[in-house]
Structure formats: C-alpha cells, structure tokens
Design a protein around this motif. Structure first.
Motif, mmCIF file in Angstrom:
data_model
loop_
_atom_site.group_PDB
_atom_site.id
_atom_site.type_symbol
_atom_site.label_atom_id
_atom_site.label_comp_id
_atom_site.label_asym_id
_atom_site.label_seq_id
_atom_site.Cartn_x
_atom_site.Cartn_y
_atom_site.Cartn_z
ATOM 1 N N GLY A 1 0.804 -1.222 0.000
ATOM 2 C CA GLY A 1 0.000 0.000 0.000
ATOM 3 C C GLY A 1 0.834 1.268 0.000
ATOM 4 O O GLY A 1 0.350 2.330 -0.415
ATOM 5 N N LEU A 2 2.080 1.191 0.445
ATOM 6 C CA LEU A 2 2.947 2.369 0.412
ATOM 7 C C LEU A 2 3.153 2.857 -1.021
ATOM 8 O O LEU A 2 3.341 4.053 -1.255
ATOM 9 C CB LEU A 2 4.304 2.038 1.049
ATOM 10 C CG LEU A 2 4.285 1.590 2.516
ATOM 11 C CD1 LEU A 2 5.692 1.266 2.989
ATOM 12 C CD2 LEU A 2 3.640 2.644 3.398
ATOM 13 N N GLY A 3 3.108 1.938 -1.978
ATOM 14 C CA GLY A 3 3.227 2.326 -3.381
ATOM 15 C C GLY A 3 1.900 2.425 -4.099
ATOM 16 O O GLY A 3 1.701 3.301 -4.947
ATOM 17 N N SER A 4 0.944 1.545 -3.740
ATOM 18 C CA SER A 4 -0.331 1.515 -4.464
ATOM 19 C C SER A 4 -1.122 2.809 -4.287
ATOM 20 O O SER A 4 -1.778 3.272 -5.230
ATOM 21 C CB SER A 4 -1.171 0.315 -4.010
ATOM 22 O OG SER A 4 -1.623 0.471 -2.677
ATOM 23 N N HIS A 5 -1.062 3.416 -3.106
ATOM 24 C CA HIS A 5 -1.799 4.664 -2.903
ATOM 25 C C HIS A 5 -1.308 5.759 -3.852
ATOM 26 O O HIS A 5 -2.107 6.524 -4.396
ATOM 27 C CB HIS A 5 -1.659 5.132 -1.451
ATOM 28 C CG HIS A 5 -2.511 4.376 -0.484
ATOM 29 N ND1 HIS A 5 -2.123 3.176 0.059
ATOM 30 C CD2 HIS A 5 -3.744 4.648 0.020
ATOM 31 C CE1 HIS A 5 -3.069 2.741 0.873
ATOM 32 N NE2 HIS A 5 -4.062 3.604 0.857
ATOM 33 N N LEU A 6 -0.003 5.835 -4.046
ATOM 34 C CA LEU A 6 0.543 6.841 -4.972
ATOM 35 C C LEU A 6 0.105 6.562 -6.399
ATOM 36 O O LEU A 6 -0.232 7.493 -7.144
ATOM 37 C CB LEU A 6 2.067 6.855 -4.881
ATOM 38 C CG LEU A 6 2.670 7.261 -3.537
ATOM 39 C CD1 LEU A 6 4.192 7.249 -3.619
ATOM 40 C CD2 LEU A 6 2.173 8.626 -3.111
ATOM 41 N N LEU A 7 0.101 5.299 -6.792
ATOM 42 C CA LEU A 7 -0.325 4.947 -8.150
ATOM 43 C C LEU A 7 -1.795 5.283 -8.362
ATOM 44 O O LEU A 7 -2.171 5.861 -9.389
ATOM 45 C CB LEU A 7 -0.078 3.460 -8.402
ATOM 46 C CG LEU A 7 1.393 3.025 -8.470
ATOM 47 C CD1 LEU A 7 1.494 1.507 -8.593
ATOM 48 C CD2 LEU A 7 2.095 3.700 -9.649
#
Length: 449
Positions: free
Chosen positions: A293-299
């Motif tokens: 989720g640390l990356g998915s939220h930005l995407l």
C-alpha cells in the motif's frame, strides 16, 4: 462575505505555499504516528484485551467486550472531527495537526501503564474506555487537517497524487503497529507483549511534532483570512448548506473503512475463534498488504489525476462486492499462504483505490470556507458505523457462521458503489462524463450539491 476566489492562484499567491512534496510528507509522517497509535489498540483488542481487561470465561464474549471498547474510540471520533472542522476553518489547518497529534499520543502512551482486571477489577476497563475515548477525539481531529494541508498546497492538476501521500500514513502506521506486535510477541513475555507497543508510541509522537511544526499554513486558509471568508460557526454553515454532501461522504467511506476493520481486526480474532489458524498469519497478510500500500496509494492517486476520482474509487468499491465471499473461502482453507493472500488482496484492491482518492475527492466536493468542517465530520461519522463492525461481524459469526461477516463485507461495497455512482466527478479532467456530471474543482459557496 466576500465571494470565494475560484481563479487559479497567481504567482504572489503561490508564494504562500510550501513545497507540496514537503507538506505532503510532513502530513504523512504525522498521520503514520497517529495511525500507529490507533491501530495498536485494534491489534491488542483482538489478541490480548479480551482476557487482560475483561473477566469472562467465554472467549467470544471476551472478544465482543474488547471490540465494544474498540468501538468507543470510533464513537468519539466525530467530536474530534467537529473540533477539527470548527477550528480548522477558523484558526487554521496547521494548529489542528499539532493539537491532534498531542492528544492522540499522550492517551496512547498512558494505555501502556494501565493496570489489568486482575489487579484492580472493574476500574481497569473503565480507565481503558476513558483513554480510548480520548484516542478517538485525537484521531478524529487528525485526518481532515492532514489531507487539507497536502491538497491545498498541491498544484490543481496533481491534487490526487499529493493528496494520496498523507494516506500512506495509514498503511505505514498499521505496518509499524503490527510489526511491533510481532516483535514484542516473539521477544517479550507476559503483559510486556502488549504494553511495549503502546509505550514506544511516545518516541514517534516527538518525531511527528518536530516535523509538523516546521511547515507553513495552508495557502487556501491564508486566502480565506485575506478575503474575510472565515465564519464564526463554520460547522453550522456547512450543515445548512451541505448536510446532504456530508451523508454522501459517509456512504462513500463504508466500503473502505468498514471493510478495512473487518479484514484487519475481525479476521484476526475470527481465525482463532473458528479454529482455522493462528492470528499471526493474518498479521503477516496485513503487513504485506500495508507494505504494498505504500506504493499503491501513490499509483491510484496519480491515476485519479488522469482519469478522475470516481473511476478509481469504483475499482475499489466493486472489488469489495466481488471479494467478500472468496476472501473468507480462502481464509477457511486454513492454509497459511491462502490467509496471507486473502488479507493482502483485500487491502490492495478493495481498500487502497478508495482510500487513495478520498483526500482529494472529498476536499474538492466542499468549498474552502467550510472544507475542514465538511470532510472532517463526514469522514468521522462514517467511523461510528465502521467502529461497530468488528463487533457486528463477531456477533454474525456466532449466529450464522462465516457467511454472516462475508455478506456484511459485500453489503458495504454495494452501499459505497451506489453512492459513488450518484456523486459528481471533481478532477479537472475530461473522462467521458457530461458537463452536468463534471463540476468545477472548487465549487462556489452555496453551489448546488
């Protein structure tokens, strides 16, 4: 009252703002601290507090009592939301960021010192409930200020991306909370297994305060002061003008926040109550999902700047509908890999697309003079419902088996999907909606909702 300036900011107005990345990261770090504080209770409630603070020989009853206290924090969150909305629209967003962190941090730290039921009897749960209520007020005040600082400092066409950065604080906080519990469970004995995670929170509170003190006030709030747009009772103004929109925000949030607590809190106790597996495997699934989720939220946030908030939101709400029953079927296999995959997928594809766009979409739905009040109250009123869901899911399991909480998960997705379909797009892009569907990025005061 002077009309709200809807034009794009001039160069002189832009100088009021800090670097948007700096502000978003500062908001995210503080949110991570507060999320850690709030989520360690959810983990402790499922794994420890049923026996530590409540006198019951029936394990289901003990868990129900512990989840009831978990719900107390959610019931007090609208009070924090009201305070944050009122003062955020009157004295500034930054002040709320600092005050909420202090309230939350001190209450969480003190939980680590509480005596147990075996030591002082009924006063133990009374003290726990009191601190849980204070936690709820602090956490209820946090979110609105954090996301507004990020969104209002961001360039208009990148508000989805920068608004998603503070949202990373939630999985980061959950990652820290569950990681700390896994370590304490492995390294410590007795009550120290749950006390140490609460006591460690004070270190992160100090770090969060140091970071937040160094950022500037929101440029939109500075413009509100300059243009004499500040109301004496912004919450009342917001309710007179936008009460239907507040209810819409509540409906939009149910799949995200309700589904989240069923996945991360209820399932943690479900695998033990149903003799499916050990709770630590749910924690591992939560850790993996939170890390991704640390990356998915930005995407997802960046995607919403290109295709619109509504389309990204619907990815998550529709997946929530489709995932409810398969998720429990995977968990019921008892296979470690299936449990971890079920929990991680729920977070990554059900929760994250919704949560990533809530900060920008909700902020853009309200005009800036009541924006703090609108998003804070709508966000936290939904938490009243969400806070009861681990309790409700446990009761449904006791009466109907696993299908009860599975269908509850599906119902939350249905409610949020229907609400989203009838909510206007706010992103400044053309994504195939008609002019009636696509409204200005920042509506004028009194605009029809």
């Amino acid at each position: 009252m002077t009309r709200i300036d809807e034009a794009r900011p001039s160069r002189s107005k832009k100088s009021l703002a800090d670097n948007p990345a700096k502000v978003s990261v500062a908001s995210m770090i503080g949110t991570a601290v507060e999320a850690y504080d709030f989520f360690i209770y959810g983990t402790a409630a499922a794994a420890y507090f049923g026996t530590v603070f409540f006198h019951s020989e029936n394990p289901i009853v003990g868990v129900l009592q512990s989840f009831a206290v978990l719900a107390v924090g959610f019931f007090f969150r609208p009070i924090g939301g009201w305070l944050a909305g009122h003062f955020g629209d009157r004295i500034g967003r930054k002040t709320i960021l600092i005050a909420s962190l202090l309230i939350m941090g001190i209450a969480t730290f003190l939980v680590g010192f509480l005596p147990t039921y075996a030591q002082i009897g009924v006063m133990a749960p009374v003290l726990l409930i009191t601190l849980r209520a204070i936690q709820g007020i602090g956490f209820g005040a946090e979110w609105g200020g954090a996301v507004l600082m990020a969104v209002e400092h961001a360039p208009e066409k990148r508000r989805g991306f920068f608004g998603a950065i503070p949202q990373i604080g939630i999985p980061a906080g959950l990652l820290l909370a569950n990681g700390t519990f896994l370590l304490s469970n492995s390294l410590l004995e007795g009550d120290w297994k749950w006390r140490v995670p609460f006591l460690l929170s004070i270190v992160m509170v100090v770090i969060g305060l140091w970071i937040r003190i160094g950022i500037k006030e929101s440029p939109d709030f500075e413009k509100m002061k300059a243009n004499d747009e500040i109301h004496k009772q912004p919450v009342l103004v917001m309710f007179r003008r936008d009460w239907r929109l507040v209810l819409r925000v509540v409906g939009l949030r149910l799949a995200e926040t309700g589904g989240y607590y069923i996945t991360t809190s209820f399932v943690l106790s479900y695998v033990v109550l149903a003799s499916v597996s050990e709770s630590q495997y749910v924690l591992w699934g939560t850790l993996i999902g939170s890390f991704l989720g640390l990356g998915s939220h930005l995407l997802y946030g960046a995607l919403s700047d290109r295709v619109g908030r509504k389309r990204v939101f619907l990815i998550g709400s529709i997946v929530t509908i489709l995932l409810g029953i398969p998720m429990f079927l995977l968990i019921n296999t008892g296979a470690v890999l299936m449990i971890i995959v079920a929990v991680a997928i729920s977070l990554l594809f059900s929760h994250d697309p919704i949560f990533a766009v809530e900060s920008s979409w909700f902020s853009e739905l309200f005009s800036r003079d009541v924006r703090s009040s609108g998003i804070s109250l709508g966000y936290n009123l939904a938490s009243i419902v969400a806070g009861t869901l681990p309790f409700v899911a446990t009761a449904l399991y006791a009466g109907a088996g696993w299908i009860g909480p599975a269908l509850l998960f599906v119902l939350l997705g249905v409610i949020s999907t229907v609400t989203a379909l009838f909510t206007r797009e706010t992103a400044p892009v053309k994504v195939g909606f008609t002019d009636a569907d696509q409204s200005p990025l920042i509506p004028t005061a009194g605009a029809v909702r």
